[in-house]
Design a protein around this motif. Structure first.
Motif, short mmCIF file in Angstrom:
data_model
loop_
_atom_site.label_atom_id
_atom_site.label_comp_id
_atom_site.label_asym_id
_atom_site.label_seq_id
_atom_site.Cartn_x
_atom_site.Cartn_y
_atom_site.Cartn_z
N GLY A 72 -11.74 8.90 2.43
CA GLY A 72 -13.17 9.10 2.39
C GLY A 72 -13.73 9.41 3.77
N PRO A 73 -14.99 9.82 3.84
CA PRO A 73 -15.62 10.13 5.12
C PRO A 73 -16.08 8.87 5.84
CG PRO A 73 -17.20 10.45 3.35
CD PRO A 73 -15.89 10.07 2.70
N GLY A 74 -16.39 9.01 7.13
CA GLY A 74 -16.98 7.90 7.87
C GLY A 74 -15.97 7.10 8.66
N THR A 75 -16.27 5.83 8.83
CA THR A 75 -15.44 4.93 9.64
C THR A 75 -14.28 4.39 8.82
OG1 THR A 75 -17.38 4.26 10.92
CG2 THR A 75 -15.44 2.82 11.02
N PRO A 76 -13.03 4.53 9.31
CA PRO A 76 -11.89 4.00 8.56
C PRO A 76 -11.82 2.48 8.67
CG PRO A 76 -11.16 4.92 10.65
CD PRO A 76 -12.62 5.23 10.54
N LEU A 77 -11.54 1.81 7.54
CA LEU A 77 -11.46 0.35 7.52
C LEU A 77 -10.07 -0.16 7.20
CD1 LEU A 77 -14.81 -0.52 5.67
CD2 LEU A 77 -14.36 -0.49 8.14
N ASP A 78 -9.43 0.40 6.17
CA ASP A 78 -8.12 -0.12 5.78
C ASP A 78 -7.44 0.85 4.82
OD1 ASP A 78 -6.02 -1.89 5.81
OD2 ASP A 78 -6.89 -3.30 4.38
N ALA A 79 -6.13 0.71 4.70
CA ALA A 79 -5.34 1.47 3.72
C ALA A 79 -4.18 0.61 3.28
CB ALA A 79 -4.84 2.78 4.32
N THR A 80 -3.66 0.87 2.09
CA THR A 80 -2.59 0.04 1.56
C THR A 80 -1.76 0.82 0.56
OG1 THR A 80 -2.10 -2.11 0.53
CG2 THR A 80 -3.92 -0.85 -0.41
N TRP A 81 -0.52 0.37 0.35
CA TRP A 81 0.31 0.89 -0.73
C TRP A 81 -0.13 0.24 -2.03
CZ3 TRP A 81 3.71 4.82 -0.23
CH2 TRP A 81 4.11 5.16 1.06
N ASP B 81 10.04 0.15 -0.19
CA ASP B 81 11.42 0.60 -0.13
C ASP B 81 11.87 0.89 1.30
OD1 ASP B 81 10.31 3.19 0.47
OD2 ASP B 81 10.13 3.57 -1.68
N GLY B 82 10.97 0.77 2.26
CA GLY B 82 11.32 0.91 3.67
C GLY B 82 11.51 2.32 4.17
N THR B 83 11.15 3.33 3.36
CA THR B 83 11.42 4.72 3.75
C THR B 83 10.22 5.45 4.31
OG1 THR B 83 10.93 5.52 1.51
CG2 THR B 83 13.22 4.91 1.99
N ARG B 84 9.01 4.87 4.15
CA ARG B 84 7.79 5.58 4.55
C ARG B 84 6.81 4.62 5.21
NH1 ARG B 84 6.76 6.92 -1.47
NH2 ARG B 84 7.91 4.93 -1.52
N VAL B 85 6.00 5.17 6.10
CA VAL B 85 4.93 4.40 6.73
C VAL B 85 3.60 5.06 6.40
CG1 VAL B 85 3.83 3.89 8.95
CG2 VAL B 85 6.24 3.37 8.61
N LEU B 86 2.64 4.24 5.98
CA LEU B 86 1.27 4.68 5.73
C LEU B 86 0.42 4.21 6.90
CD1 LEU B 86 -0.90 5.83 3.71
CD2 LEU B 86 -1.15 3.45 2.92
N ALA B 87 -0.32 5.12 7.51
CA ALA B 87 -1.15 4.76 8.66
C ALA B 87 -2.53 5.38 8.53
CB ALA B 87 -0.49 5.21 9.96
N LEU B 88 -3.54 4.58 8.81
CA LEU B 88 -4.92 5.06 8.87
C LEU B 88 -5.28 5.18 10.35
CD1 LEU B 88 -7.43 5.91 7.37
CD2 LEU B 88 -8.08 3.51 7.15
N THR B 89 -5.35 6.41 10.83
CA THR B 89 -5.56 6.65 12.25
C THR B 89 -6.95 7.21 12.50
OG1 THR B 89 -4.68 8.92 12.13
CG2 THR B 89 -3.10 7.14 12.53
N VAL B 90 -7.29 7.32 13.78
CA VAL B 90 -8.56 7.89 14.20
C VAL B 90 -8.27 9.10 15.07
CG1 VAL B 90 -10.74 7.50 15.39
CG2 VAL B 90 -9.66 5.63 14.13
N ASN B 91 -8.80 10.25 14.68
CA ASN B 91 -8.66 11.49 15.44
C ASN B 91 -10.04 12.02 15.78
OD1 ASN B 91 -6.04 11.16 14.10
ND2 ASN B 91 -5.57 13.18 14.91
N ASP B 92 -10.38 12.04 17.06
CA ASP B 92 -11.69 12.52 17.49
C ASP B 92 -12.82 11.82 16.74
OD1 ASP B 92 -10.51 14.34 19.27
OD2 ASP B 92 -10.31 15.85 17.70
N GLY B 93 -12.66 10.53 16.53
CA GLY B 93 -13.69 9.75 15.87
C GLY B 93 -13.70 9.85 14.36
N MET B 94 -12.80 10.64 13.79
CA MET B 94 -12.76 10.83 12.35
C MET B 94 -11.53 10.16 11.76
SD MET B 94 -15.48 12.51 11.73
CE MET B 94 -15.19 13.04 10.03
N PRO B 95 -11.64 9.61 10.53
CA PRO B 95 -10.48 8.98 9.92
C PRO B 95 -9.43 10.00 9.51
CG PRO B 95 -12.28 9.07 8.35
CD PRO B 95 -12.83 9.55 9.66
N ARG B 96 -8.18 9.65 9.68
CA ARG B 96 -7.09 10.50 9.20
C ARG B 96 -6.01 9.60 8.62
NH1 ARG B 96 -2.52 14.03 12.21
NH2 ARG B 96 -1.90 15.28 10.41
N LEU B 97 -5.79 9.74 7.34
CA LEU B 97 -4.78 8.94 6.64
C LEU B 97 -3.51 9.76 6.54
CD1 LEU B 97 -4.27 6.29 5.05
CD2 LEU B 97 -4.99 7.52 2.99
#
Length: 565
Positions: free
Chosen positions: A476-485, A435-451
């Motif tokens: 989940g914990p560990g290395t982030p790989l991907d995220a999706t709607w 719907d164009g109103t939100r962005v989902l991002a899988l980021t890295v903060n201090d080596g940890m995944p943050r969705l």
């Protein structure tokens, strides 16, 4: 959703202690530590003929004569799971006067299940709670990312020789099991600024005779703070109020204040659309009628906004040197598009009905149907797979520069998008909602995944201008790989632990998170139209979907999995 304060452990503990000061509870441990009883004197009955959204009615008893403080606390705890008649049974455990002051609707602490109490004095006790989530007064559900316990005080007095509670903080405490029985999620719907889509804003309300009224009042109060920064709008004029919504024979009669009578027909139609979509989650409601001063408001049928944008349920893939939709028998190419995509040596593709964004070693290209040649729009190094919004903007960002987000219009204009990832040093994936109103991002903060999810704020012409403050989701914990709607309300993320174990977590935005089956060598995800349609591609090129307790391979030799918007 979960939140972080950025204050470290001490700051987090302080925030939860402050939360405890505005959330009421009671709990008892007959042997020093226990959970809310699931058996005993709390009874339930089917509620198929009950109003609104009640599935089960809990029937806790009131205080028994000569009960001690422990028994009063235990009874109050059990009664807090019964919202009927404005928590009348729970109020019977309170002293005169205080029974009218106590506000059970101020919020809910959802406890992890290990509760303990301490006798502080002859007239005081405290309860130690480990909240795993909380619901605020507006119905917003937030998962906690701390395991710190919270201490909640209670005071007692005697009235006519009987103990009663005369001090308890506003709100209630429920274990997760009880919460699931007593509360239900409801999506409030607001428009995107173009009035094309209805956007869900998930809230949680008690299952009682007031559910429809609570839902409509929350809708009129406006969107949650992070969406209310400009990503969504409402058709209701400022100050619109309601009293009690009455459901009779499947029709919800919604009384609104007189402001709505001054609105044009199109605005009334949009109000009706918001009410229809919002009350559709209440099982007893099949139709919605608007009234003002007990008089029906005639609202002609209008255009139906899209509140659940759907995509092709077939996987869109690159397989064996061809690009198209995967069926059980063959790969079906997209006419006048697939050949142009393949000619670019694609690494990723995001598609919409209007345009495709193709990631290559050279950068991101735009591919359209017809005779138009592909156009290179971004040649920056290290770009993530691009994403698209329904207005035709192509969004790009380098993996190592998460703040360098750009949106490219169909006219070739580049729009820098101001973002705040709260200290993110890298970014793994970025996807705009359908719907164009939100962005989902899988980021890295201090080596940890943050969705995170953030609101899209656009200028007067509809071009992306900035993202709102990010809200942290479960991953989940560990290395982030991907995220999706997954759909309009749910998202999924993929991570891998240091030990090599993959984790796929699904979360309803504004609701609960839950793990899916554990895949092996997961690489990317792509949403379809629901959780069962979620696609996963492994590093070995196997395309999979969850079936039962595992992931079933549906195709092999897949080079990449495209995202559909």
């Amino acid at each position: 959703m979960s939140r972080r304060t950025g204050l470290g452990p001490l700051g987090r503990r302080t925030r939860l202690a402050a939360l405890a000061a505005v959330v009421a509870a009671t709990v008892i441990a007959l042997a020093g530590c226990t959970g809310i009883p699931d058996t005993g004197s709390v009874h339930s009955q089917p509620a198929s003929s009950a109003p609104d959204d009640i599935d089960v009615i809990l029937l806790p008893p009131g205080p028994v004569p000569d009960a001690n403080q422990t028994q009063i606390l235990n009874g109050f705890l059990q009664a807090a799971a019964s919202p009927q008649n404005d928590y009348a049974v729970a109020r019977s455990f309170l002293s005169k006067g205080f029974d009218k002051q106590w506000d059970p609707n101020a919020g809910v602490l959802i406890d992890a299940g290990q509760l303990s109490f301490t006798t502080v004095s002859d007239t005081a006790m405290s309860v130690s709670v480990t909240p795993q989530a909380e619901v605020d007064a507006s119905g917003e559900y937030v998962e906690n990312d701390s395991t710190a316990a919270v201490t909640i005080p209670f005071q007692f007095t005697q009235e006519d020789g009987q103990w009663r509670i005369n001090m308890a903080n506003p709100g209630i405490i429920l274990e997760q099991l009880r919460f699931n029985q007593v509360f239900a999620s409801h999506s409030l719907y607001f428009f995107d600024p173009s009035y094309t889509y209805l956007v869900p804003d998930v809230r949680w309300f008690p299952k009682d005779e007031t559910t429809s009224t609570r839902v409509v009042k929350a809708l009129l109060a406006g969107p949650t703070a992070w969406l209310g920064q400009g990503a969504v709008v409402t058709a209701f004029p400022d100050g619109t109020e309601t009293t009690a919504v009455v459901v009779d024979s499947g029709t919800a009669s919604v009384p609104l204040s007189s402001q709505v009578l001054s609105q044009p027909t199109q605005a009334l139609q949009r109000m009706q659309a918001q009410l229809d979509a919002t009350l559709s989650s209440v099982t007893s409601v099949a139709a919605v009628a608007v009234t003002v001063d007990q008089n029906p408001v005639a609202i002609p049928a209008g255009a139906t906004p899209d509140f659940a944008p759907r995509v092709d349920s077939r996987a869109l893939v690159d397989q064996a040197g061809a690009f198209g939709y995967l069926t059980s028998n063959a790969l079906v190419p997209i006419p006048s598009v697939s050949d142009k995509v393949q000619a670019l040596a694609p690494l990723s593709v995001t598609s919409s009905a209007r345009v495709l964004a193709v990631g290559t070693a050279e950068g991101v290209y735009v591919v359209q149907t017809g005779d138009n040649a592909p156009v290179l729009i971004d040649s920056r190094a290290g770009l993530l797979p691009p994403t698209l919004d329904p207005s035709g903007f192509v969004w790009t960002v380098p993996a190592g520069a998460p703040s360098a987000v750009q949106a490219y219009g169909s006219d070739g204009t580049v729009h820098p998008v101001a973002v705040n990832w709260d200290g993110g040093t890298g970014i793994v994936s970025m996807d705009v909602s359908r719907d164009g109103t939100r962005v989902l991002a899988l980021t890295v903060n201090d080596g940890m995944p943050r969705l995170v999810v953030a609101a899209v704020i656009r200028d007067a012409n509809g071009a992306p201008e900035r993202l709102g403050d990010p809200v942290t989701l479960a991953s989940g914990p560990g290395t982030p790989l991907d995220a999706t709607w997954v759909d309009a309300s749910n998202i999924a993320s993929l991570t891998v632990t240091a030990g090599g174990d993959d984790r796929v977590i699904v979360q309803e935005i504004g609701g609960m998170s839950s793990p899916l089956a554990v895949p092996t060598n997961g690489a990317t995800l792509a949403g379809s139209n629901d959780v069962t349609g979620l696609w996963l591609l492994t590093s070995a090129g196997e395309l999979q979907q969850q079936r039962g307790s595992g992931w079933q391979t549906t195709a092999k030799s897949v080079a990449f999995l495209a995202t559909q918007t």
